[in-house]
Structure formats: structure tokens, C-alpha cells
Motif scaffolding. Sequence first.
Motif, short mmCIF file in Angstrom:
data_model
loop_
_atom_site.label_atom_id
_atom_site.label_comp_id
_atom_site.label_asym_id
_atom_site.label_seq_id
_atom_site.Cartn_x
_atom_site.Cartn_y
_atom_site.Cartn_z
N ASP A 163 0.82 -1.21 0.00
CA ASP A 163 0.00 0.00 0.00
C ASP A 163 0.86 1.26 0.00
O ASP A 163 0.52 2.25 -0.67
CB ASP A 163 -0.94 -0.01 1.21
N VAL A 169 0.66 4.02 -2.95
CA VAL A 169 0.29 5.40 -2.67
C VAL A 169 1.34 6.36 -3.18
O VAL A 169 1.03 7.38 -3.82
CB VAL A 169 0.05 5.60 -1.16
N PHE A 196 -7.05 6.73 -2.84
CA PHE A 196 -6.60 5.40 -2.41
C PHE A 196 -7.32 5.01 -1.12
O PHE A 196 -7.38 5.78 -0.16
CB PHE A 196 -5.09 5.38 -2.18
#
Length: 344
Positions: A147, A151, A184
Amino acid sequence: MGVFALGVELDGEGFRPEAWRRAAHAPDRLLTADTVRGRVAAAENAGFTLATFADSILPGQEIPGRIDAVTRASFVAATTSTIGLVPTVATTYAEPFHTASQVASLDYASRGRAGWIAERVDDPRAAAAWGRPPVAGDADLAREQRDSIEVARRLWDSWEDDAVIRDYVSGRFLDRDKLHYIDFQGETFSVKGPAIVPRPPQGQPVVFGAEGEVDVRFVAADSVAAAVEAGSAGDALTFAEIEVTLDIPGASAAQRFDETSSSPGRLPFSGSAAELTDLLTELSAHLDGVRLHLAVIDEDLPVLAREVLPALLRTGVAHRPVPGSTLRANLGLNRPANRYAATR
């Protein structure tokens, strides 16, 4: 294989616990500007493709304190011109929005020579230092890294390349249609965006790491055969990690340190400059690069600069970074298209 890149780790005094005793300066000079600047300049002059800077929020036994890696890389950005600058920033607890901004700023300061080592942290003390609940277990650590990298890459794309107008006559400085929300939503955090820094010169600074969706993967290999096998797997560029103890004037590698020790996942080397040159030449046929961890930076780096790199450059195994080019270009990586510009 294409480009064969040469990287060197410049954190601390070297990988040997007693390296500080053999440094060319007093112990209290390790964290000074002159030491950081001098070592990076020596690596650049030798012809290294990139220098890396390890980091941790927790002090180690050998390094009771350190200036954070991004600050060190940013400090030498203005005094260097060709070498890639690649700090470590943890993915487990650091805020990815801040990480993306730091690395993008480094890319601007270095004129396109920034990279990022995305490193997992499996230590409850780090969680306490960050003030966050501990993250443990391979699945959760992998999720945090996945993640965080995703991002950062989305944020680097959240400004299109021509979003900055700078039209002083009309008073328009940004094209608002070329800034994008990344929207996101992960399991443990969400990021709206866009970034606070325009798209970096490289578009996407190079992401390094041992696991996950990285551009350059550090392979775990404690033998040449294992390194060669690892080099044939996956789509990312592959770099072998090598711990180097060299013969130096007045002392052989064996005389300097009685026994060879190696960190897990690193190929140990102890011997002459000529033997190391032969090893790197052999690996160049199977891997995209190496990162060298030196026993004592102040003793081993001069030998590399005098004997090893000149031999590799002379035979064409390695090439000096091209002045004015980016780290991506020197690694043979294309500048990626902006995902939002393609779908707008």
C-alpha cells in the motif's frame, strides 16, 4: 543482460562491528557534514552508479545515533552530479504521503537522481517510537509495503508533467485540470491526494527493495550460484548484495579480520581487488547490478576506487553514469507515462 550497475552502501563506518576503530576520523566525526560529503564524493568520482543510505528509527549497537537517510541524501544532492542517491525509508510505520513528498523533493534537489529503498520493519520498538499499533506477520508487513509503494507512485502521478504553467502575465500558475485525486483506500489507511510536490523529474523515482512490487530487487544469495539463479526470476532488475573485505596496503583481508562473517542474504567476499573484479565480471553476465557493503568504508572504498572500478570501466563491464542523465536512465529504465494523463 543490459546495464550493470554498481551500488555502495555508505551508512555508518562499515558492516564490521569494529569498523569504527579503523575509521579515518575520530568517532565523533561520523555524523558530520564533511564525512558524509567526502564519502559520497569519493564514490561518485570512482564511478559508482548509486550510493545507498541505510536508516532506522531505532539506534543500533554499532551506530548509537544517525541523521536520517533522506536528510543525508538531500544534503549531498547539490554537491554531486552523476551518482544516484537512494535513502531507506520504512514502509511499515512511516506515512506514505510524507515519504512520497520526501523522495519527490530529493528527486528535484538531485535533478533526477533519487531512489527509495522500501524496507519492512518487524520490530515492536519501532511501533512504539512511531506511536502506532505493532504490525507483525508476513501478510500484514507485505500489505503495508504494497500500500505504501502504491500510494507513493499514485501521488507522484497526481500532477501531470505540464500542470505547472507559470504564466505571470495572466496570473495562472497551475492547470487545475492536470492535478488529480488518487482516492486510495487501503485496509488501514486512505489517501485522497493530490501530492504537495509536482511530478518528480524522473516521473517515478526508482523503488528498491528485497520484497514487493519494486523496480530493483535486492536478491538474497549467500553463494554465486544462488545469486545467478535469483537473477533469472521476476520482472524487476536484480541486484546481488555483497559484503566486501579487501586486501589493503600493508594488510591482507585475512589479516584485517580473522574470520569471515556474513549477514543473511549477502554474498561474502574476502580477498584481493583482482579477485573481486573477476567476481563482479562473472555476476555481470547474470544480474543487473550489485550493492557492495564494505567492511570498513574508509579502508575499502579507496581500494575500490583505485583498482576495482577502473578495471570494470576499462573492460566495459560497467559504465560511469552519464552527466545530466537520471538514475532511471543509468539503470536502463524508461520514464513511465503518467497514469492519470492517459485516462483523463
